[in-house]
Design a protein around this motif. Structure first.
Motif, PDB file in Angstrom:
ATOM      1  N   ILE A 514       0.843  -1.207  -0.192  1.00  0.00           N
ATOM      2  CA  ILE A 514      -0.169  -0.056   0.107  1.00  0.00           C
ATOM      3  C   ILE A 514       0.930   1.274   0.010  1.00  0.00           C
ATOM      4  CG2 ILE A 514      -1.813   1.320   1.296  1.00  0.00           C
ATOM      5  CD1 ILE A 514      -2.605  -1.435   2.340  1.00  0.00           C
ATOM      6  N   ALA A 515       1.853   1.256   0.720  1.00  0.00           N
ATOM      7  CA  ALA A 515       2.597   2.388   0.816  1.00  0.00           C
ATOM      8  C   ALA A 515       3.424   2.590  -0.631  1.00  0.00           C
ATOM      9  CB  ALA A 515       3.891   2.026   1.906  1.00  0.00           C
ATOM     10  N   VAL A 516       3.844   1.646  -1.475  1.00  0.00           N
ATOM     11  CA  VAL A 516       4.434   1.892  -2.537  1.00  0.00           C
ATOM     12  C   VAL A 516       3.575   2.073  -3.730  1.00  0.00           C
ATOM     13  CG1 VAL A 516       5.839   0.709  -4.537  1.00  0.00           C
ATOM     14  CG2 VAL A 516       6.375   0.606  -2.060  1.00  0.00           C
ATOM     15  N   THR A 517       2.325   1.551  -3.778  1.00  0.00           N
ATOM     16  CA  THR A 517       1.274   1.387  -4.884  1.00  0.00           C
ATOM     17  C   THR A 517      -0.093   2.046  -4.536  1.00  0.00           C
ATOM     18  OG1 THR A 517       0.313  -0.659  -4.446  1.00  0.00           O
ATOM     19  CG2 THR A 517       2.444  -0.731  -5.635  1.00  0.00           C
ATOM     20  N   GLY A 518      -0.369   2.042  -3.200  1.00  0.00           N
ATOM     21  CA  GLY A 518      -1.678   2.649  -2.874  1.00  0.00           C
ATOM     22  C   GLY A 518      -2.757   1.672  -3.090  1.00  0.00           C
ATOM     23  N   ARG A 519      -2.448   0.273  -3.432  1.00  0.00           N
ATOM     24  CA  ARG A 519      -3.170  -0.694  -3.559  1.00  0.00           C
ATOM     25  C   ARG A 519      -3.177  -1.774  -2.636  1.00  0.00           C
ATOM     26  NH1 ARG A 519      -4.776  -0.231  -9.272  1.00  0.00           N
ATOM     27  NH2 ARG A 519      -4.851   2.171  -9.600  1.00  0.00           N
ATOM     28  N   ASN A 521      -4.435  -4.810  -3.530  1.00  0.00           N
ATOM     29  CA  ASN A 521      -3.948  -6.011  -4.466  1.00  0.00           C
ATOM     30  C   ASN A 521      -3.561  -5.525  -5.763  1.00  0.00           C
ATOM     31  OD1 ASN A 521      -4.303  -8.487  -5.921  1.00  0.00           O
ATOM     32  ND2 ASN A 521      -6.460  -7.842  -6.512  1.00  0.00           N
ATOM     33  N   THR A 522      -2.475  -6.005  -6.159  1.00  0.00           N
ATOM     34  CA  THR A 522      -1.423  -5.717  -7.302  1.00  0.00           C
ATOM     35  C   THR A 522      -0.615  -6.970  -7.902  1.00  0.00           C
ATOM     36  OG1 THR A 522       0.494  -5.495  -6.127  1.00  0.00           O
ATOM     37  CG2 THR A 522      -0.988  -3.531  -6.148  1.00  0.00           C
ATOM     38  N   PRO A 523      -0.276  -6.900  -8.931  1.00  0.00           N
ATOM     39  CA  PRO A 523       0.730  -7.847  -9.347  1.00  0.00           C
ATOM     40  C   PRO A 523       1.681  -7.877  -8.540  1.00  0.00           C
ATOM     41  CG  PRO A 523       0.014  -6.427 -11.252  1.00  0.00           C
ATOM     42  CD  PRO A 523      -0.494  -5.612  -9.926  1.00  0.00           C
ATOM     43  N   ASP A 524       2.631  -8.790  -8.825  1.00  0.00           N
ATOM     44  CA  ASP A 524       3.951  -9.085  -7.868  1.00  0.00           C
ATOM     45  C   ASP A 524       4.583  -7.793  -7.551  1.00  0.00           C
ATOM     46  OD1 ASP A 524       6.012 -11.001  -6.886  1.00  0.00           O
ATOM     47  OD2 ASP A 524       7.298 -10.075  -8.513  1.00  0.00           O
ATOM     48  N   LEU A 525       4.703  -7.582  -6.175  1.00  0.00           N
ATOM     49  CA  LEU A 525       5.225  -6.319  -5.412  1.00  0.00           C
ATOM     50  C   LEU A 525       6.661  -6.353  -5.686  1.00  0.00           C
ATOM     51  CD1 LEU A 525       4.829  -3.976  -3.611  1.00  0.00           C
ATOM     52  CD2 LEU A 525       5.029  -5.303  -2.008  1.00  0.00           C
ATOM     53  N   TYR A 526       7.552  -7.374  -5.743  1.00  0.00           N
ATOM     54  CA  TYR A 526       8.834  -7.341  -5.966  1.00  0.00           C
ATOM     55  C   TYR A 526       9.058  -6.981  -7.299  1.00  0.00           C
ATOM     56  CZ  TYR A 526      13.661  -9.042  -7.029  1.00  0.00           C
ATOM     57  OH  TYR A 526      15.057  -9.162  -7.441  1.00  0.00           O
ATOM     58  N   ALA A 527       8.349  -7.294  -8.329  1.00  0.00           N
ATOM     59  CA  ALA A 527       8.627  -6.875  -9.925  1.00  0.00           C
ATOM     60  C   ALA A 527       8.120  -5.409  -9.810  1.00  0.00           C
ATOM     61  CB  ALA A 527       7.775  -7.631 -10.687  1.00  0.00           C
ATOM     62  N   ILE A 528       7.308  -5.047  -9.116  1.00  0.00           N
ATOM     63  CA  ILE A 528       6.775  -3.593  -9.286  1.00  0.00           C
ATOM     64  C   ILE A 528       8.021  -2.636  -8.529  1.00  0.00           C
ATOM     65  CG2 ILE A 528       5.152  -1.879  -8.205  1.00  0.00           C
ATOM     66  CD1 ILE A 528       3.191  -4.122  -8.285  1.00  0.00           C
ATOM     67  N   MET A 529       8.353  -3.126  -7.556  1.00  0.00           N
ATOM     68  CA  MET A 529       9.662  -2.276  -6.943  1.00  0.00           C
ATOM     69  C   MET A 529      10.843  -2.264  -7.661  1.00  0.00           C
ATOM     70  SD  MET A 529       8.739  -3.282  -3.034  1.00  0.00           S
ATOM     71  CE  MET A 529      10.251  -2.737  -2.218  1.00  0.00           C
ATOM     72  N   GLN A 530      11.212  -3.262  -8.560  1.00  0.00           N
ATOM     73  CA  GLN A 530      12.527  -3.400  -9.257  1.00  0.00           C
ATOM     74  C   GLN A 530      12.089  -2.326 -10.607  1.00  0.00           C
ATOM     75  OE1 GLN A 530      14.433  -4.964  -6.890  1.00  0.00           O
ATOM     76  NE2 GLN A 530      15.433  -5.623  -9.031  1.00  0.00           N
ATOM     77  N   LEU A 531      10.988  -2.233 -11.000  1.00  0.00           N
ATOM     78  CA  LEU A 531      10.605  -1.554 -12.226  1.00  0.00           C
ATOM     79  C   LEU A 531      10.717   0.049 -11.815  1.00  0.00           C
ATOM     80  CD1 LEU A 531       9.938  -1.502 -15.089  1.00  0.00           C
ATOM     81  CD2 LEU A 531       7.531  -1.452 -14.653  1.00  0.00           C
ATOM     82  N   LEU A 532      10.011   0.149 -10.555  1.00  0.00           N
ATOM     83  CA  LEU A 532      10.300   1.619 -10.075  1.00  0.00           C
ATOM     84  C   LEU A 532      11.583   2.055  -9.667  1.00  0.00           C
ATOM     85  CD1 LEU A 532       6.992   1.453  -7.818  1.00  0.00           C
ATOM     86  CD2 LEU A 532       7.146   2.916  -9.968  1.00  0.00           C
ATOM     87  N   GLN A 536      12.549   5.771  -6.511  1.00  0.00           N
ATOM     88  CA  GLN A 536      11.046   6.011  -6.119  1.00  0.00           C
ATOM     89  C   GLN A 536      10.541   5.221  -5.193  1.00  0.00           C
ATOM     90  OE1 GLN A 536       8.443   7.340  -7.298  1.00  0.00           O
ATOM     91  NE2 GLN A 536       8.532   7.833  -9.366  1.00  0.00           N
ATOM     92  N   VAL A 537      11.205   3.975  -5.132  1.00  0.00           N
ATOM     93  CA  VAL A 537      10.639   3.251  -3.805  1.00  0.00           C
ATOM     94  C   VAL A 537      11.012   3.903  -2.737  1.00  0.00           C
ATOM     95  CG1 VAL A 537      11.129   0.840  -2.397  1.00  0.00           C
ATOM     96  CG2 VAL A 537      10.784   1.112  -5.056  1.00  0.00           C
ATOM     97  N   ARG A 538      12.176   4.439  -2.212  1.00  0.00           N
ATOM     98  CA  ARG A 538      12.567   5.121  -0.963  1.00  0.00           C
ATOM     99  C   ARG A 538      11.443   6.117  -0.645  1.00  0.00           C
ATOM    100  NH1 ARG A 538      16.388   2.853   1.877  1.00  0.00           N
ATOM    101  NH2 ARG A 538      17.965   1.686   1.025  1.00  0.00           N
ATOM    102  N   GLN A 539      11.521   6.926  -1.858  1.00  0.00           N
ATOM    103  CA  GLN A 539      10.751   8.141  -1.772  1.00  0.00           C
ATOM    104  C   GLN A 539       9.328   7.873  -1.260  1.00  0.00           C
ATOM    105  OE1 GLN A 539      10.708  10.865  -5.388  1.00  0.00           O
ATOM    106  NE2 GLN A 539       8.634  11.405  -4.694  1.00  0.00           N
ATOM    107  N   ARG A 540       8.684   6.816  -1.682  1.00  0.00           N
ATOM    108  CA  ARG A 540       7.269   6.348  -1.677  1.00  0.00           C
ATOM    109  C   ARG A 540       7.121   5.962  -0.145  1.00  0.00           C
ATOM    110  NH1 ARG A 540       4.287   4.228  -6.862  1.00  0.00           N
ATOM    111  NH2 ARG A 540       5.042   5.970  -8.352  1.00  0.00           N
ATOM    112  N   LEU A 541       8.128   5.118   0.252  1.00  0.00           N
ATOM    113  CA  LEU A 541       8.160   4.430   1.633  1.00  0.00           C
ATOM    114  C   LEU A 541       8.196   5.806   2.738  1.00  0.00           C
ATOM    115  CD1 LEU A 541      10.269   1.488   1.150  1.00  0.00           C
ATOM    116  CD2 LEU A 541       7.917   1.434   1.699  1.00  0.00           C
ATOM    117  N   SER A 542       9.190   6.754   2.434  1.00  0.00           N
ATOM    118  CA  SER A 542       9.333   7.757   3.271  1.00  0.00           C
ATOM    119  C   SER A 542       8.084   8.635   3.283  1.00  0.00           C
ATOM    120  CB  SER A 542      10.612   8.621   2.773  1.00  0.00           C
ATOM    121  OG  SER A 542      11.744   7.770   2.810  1.00  0.00           O
ATOM    122  N   GLU A 543       7.531   9.001   2.061  1.00  0.00           N
ATOM    123  CA  GLU A 543       6.386   9.850   2.013  1.00  0.00           C
ATOM    124  C   GLU A 543       5.364   9.271   3.004  1.00  0.00           C
ATOM    125  OE1 GLU A 543       3.637  10.019  -1.634  1.00  0.00           O
ATOM    126  OE2 GLU A 543       4.860  11.690  -1.892  1.00  0.00           O
TER     127      GLU A 543
END
Length: 545
Positions: A514-519, A521-532, A536-543
């Protein structure tokens, strides 16, 4: 020369050819293995209806190994719309329905059995009309609209069948001298069939969809040629389908009532009728009942609706096949990646009653279709749709094609692909959290977790996160956070002792998701984080923290 021949010469002095000469120009089609010849013959009088697409698809499938041609029936010039022919051809082509011969544009065609535009066949119809006069099967009618209206009023008052027949056919027995005199006075006329039908007699035929149909014989003296010499649909189709070698006429079942007229026309012309297949209309459920899809009431009646919504053409055809043949779904399950053109389509397997159109079912079918596409294909089709219907989304997708394609590639596995996208208009929401311009940054956390626990998970993971981790290392790092923060490393551990933990590893993963995507239910979270990427990942977690 007898009176019939004299009348034919009087009515058609300009017609010098014979039916035999016309027939020689249209040789019999060679059908070595019984291949079928079908036609789609729309009028260019409005938008392409989903029912028209359905009928065209059925015609195309039935003639898969034979010939399917496009004939345009443009004899009703009053109702014709601008670019109507182009709209029909382009609309069908977009759904993968192309023809072996026939019209290819407003004034262009291909094939040896043309013209395929009825308005260019006037002389042909008149040759056969003259022949019917010579045989005594046709005569001129000089009745005005006022006279016909007066007949209808009298018929209503007497409660008899309406129409022009029997004693009501006042021009049927005009003498040659009467007709000559009327023509000399310049009175306009239509040419009518002198129906050989008999009251209380039946005709029957075997319909390829409905089975045996028995109906009263036609006894109406229908109009064959209008005052301008242009034929009615009834007469034109009997001539055209014979000359063009049509073996199966597949059309809507609203034409069943006209079948006795058409069979009679083939009889008086001396032609063998084609096999008729009357297709039931596409229905819509409303107030507990069913009704036909309406051009006026239902946006989904127009095929343009499916383009605007972004349904792939393949999805619409796939869904229409489930309506057309009930065994298609079983075939698709057994052949998940086969081209649906290899499905053994059968007219006899079509429903005899109206098929119910279900947009929810279409959506499910479309999700299946899109799920087996490659990521490149999804990107190409989604981007093409967005360029026309969602320019801001198009700009984002086209900005980095590789990045966008990689989004669609997540979880696009051959074994169990995700089915999140049912139409291209779903793509904006599906990709939104990958683009700052689209993401609303809302992060609704699970209610069973306190804010303090959410903060603790996010803070701990920011220290543990490493973008170079493999997927196994990534998940191991999440598990390692659990026990120090009061969460079970395994779901089964939590289930054994739910009071001993704040939650389990799934809850920790949900916080990160939820912190990274706001969702949730999403596709594979590891793949999403690798693509972002790490930034971006650290920014979203910190935000979120």
């Amino acid at each position: 020369m007898d009176d019939k021949q004299a009348l034919a010469a009087l009515l058609f002095p300009h017609v010098t050819k014979t039916p035999e000469e016309i027939l020689e120009k249209y040789p019999r089609r060679v059908r070595e293995n019984g291949e079928k010849v079908t036609r789609f013959a729309p009028s260019p009088t409005g938008f392409l209806h989903i029912g028209g697409l359905f009928t065209a698809m059925v015609n195309r499938r039935v003639a898969a190994d034979g010939v399917c041609y496009l004939r345009i029936e443009d004899t009703d010039k009053k109702r014709e719309v601008a670019d109507g022919v182009t709209g029909i051809i382009d609309g069908l082509h977009r759904f993968g329905i192309d023809f072996d011969e026939g019209m290819t544009g407003p004034q262009s065609e291909t094939g040896e059995y043309g013209p395929y535009l009825q308005s260019k066949r006037k002389e042909i119809y008149q040759v056969f009309a003259k022949s019917l006069v010579e045989k005594g099967f046709a005569y001129p009618c000089f009745c005005t609209e006022e006279a016909l209206a007066e007949k209808r009023s009298r018929q209503e008052a007497q409660k008899v069948n309406p129409g022009y027949y029997g004693e009501w056919a006042s021009c049927r027995e005009l003498t040659l001298e009467d007709i000559k005199a009327r023509l000399e006075r310049g009175e306009p006329f239509v040419l009518r069939l002198r129906s050989p039908g008999r009251p209380n007699h039946k005709c029957s035929f075997k319909d390829a969809v409905k089975g045996k149909i028995e109906m009263p014989e036609n006894e109406q003296d229908i109009v064959l040629l209008k005052r301008d010499g242009i034929p009615t649909y009834h007469f034109a189709h009997a001539v055209d389908d014979t000359l063009m070698g049509t073996t199966h006429v597949i059309r809507g079942d609203e034409w069943i009532s006209s079948a006795p007229v058409h069979l009679q026309l083939f009889y008086v012309l001396g032609f063998k009728p084609p096999v008729y297949a009357h297709v039931s209309p596409i229905m819509k459920e409303e107030d507990g009942g069913k009704r036909k899809l309406s051009k006026r009431k239902d946006p989904e009646a127009s095929v343009e609706y499916y383009r605007q919504e972004g349904y792939p053409a393949a999805s619409v055809i796939e869904y229409l096949l489930t309506i057309a043949n009930s065994n298609f779904e079983d075939w698709r399950k057994a052949n998940p990646k086969a081209d649906n053109r290899t499905f053994p389509f059968k007219l006899s397997a079509m429903s005899r009653s109206g098929a119910l159109f279900d947009l929810k079912k279409l959506n499910d079918v479309s999700k299946n279709v899109i799920s087996v596409m490659s990521a490149k294909e999804v990107f190409a089709l989604a981007a093409e749709w967005a360029r026309e219907y969602d320019p801001p989304l198009s700009k984002l997708l086209d900005r980095d094609e590789a990045f966008a394609t990689a989004i669609f590639d997540i979880d696009r596995t051959p074994v169990k692909p995700r089915k999140d996208i049912g139409k291209w208009s779903d793509v904006r929401d599906y990709v939104s959290y990958f683009y700052d311009e689209l993401w609303d940054r809302q992060r609704p956390m699970p209610e069973n977790l306190s804010k303090e626990d959410v903060r603790a998970v996010l803070s701990a993971y920011l220290d543990a996160y490493h973008p170079a981790h493999s997927k196994d290392e990534w998940f191991a790092a999440i598990k390692d956070l659990c026990e120090p923060l009061g969460f079970a490393r395994e779901v089964k551990e939590y289930k054994k002792n739910p009071d001993g933990y704040k939650g389990h590893v799934g809850d920790v993963s949900s916080i990160l998701r939820i912190a990274v995507t706001g969702r949730r239910n999403t596709p594979d979270l590891y793949a999403i984080m690798q693509l972002l990427g790490e930034e971006q990942v650290r920014q979203r977690l910190s935000e979120c923290l």
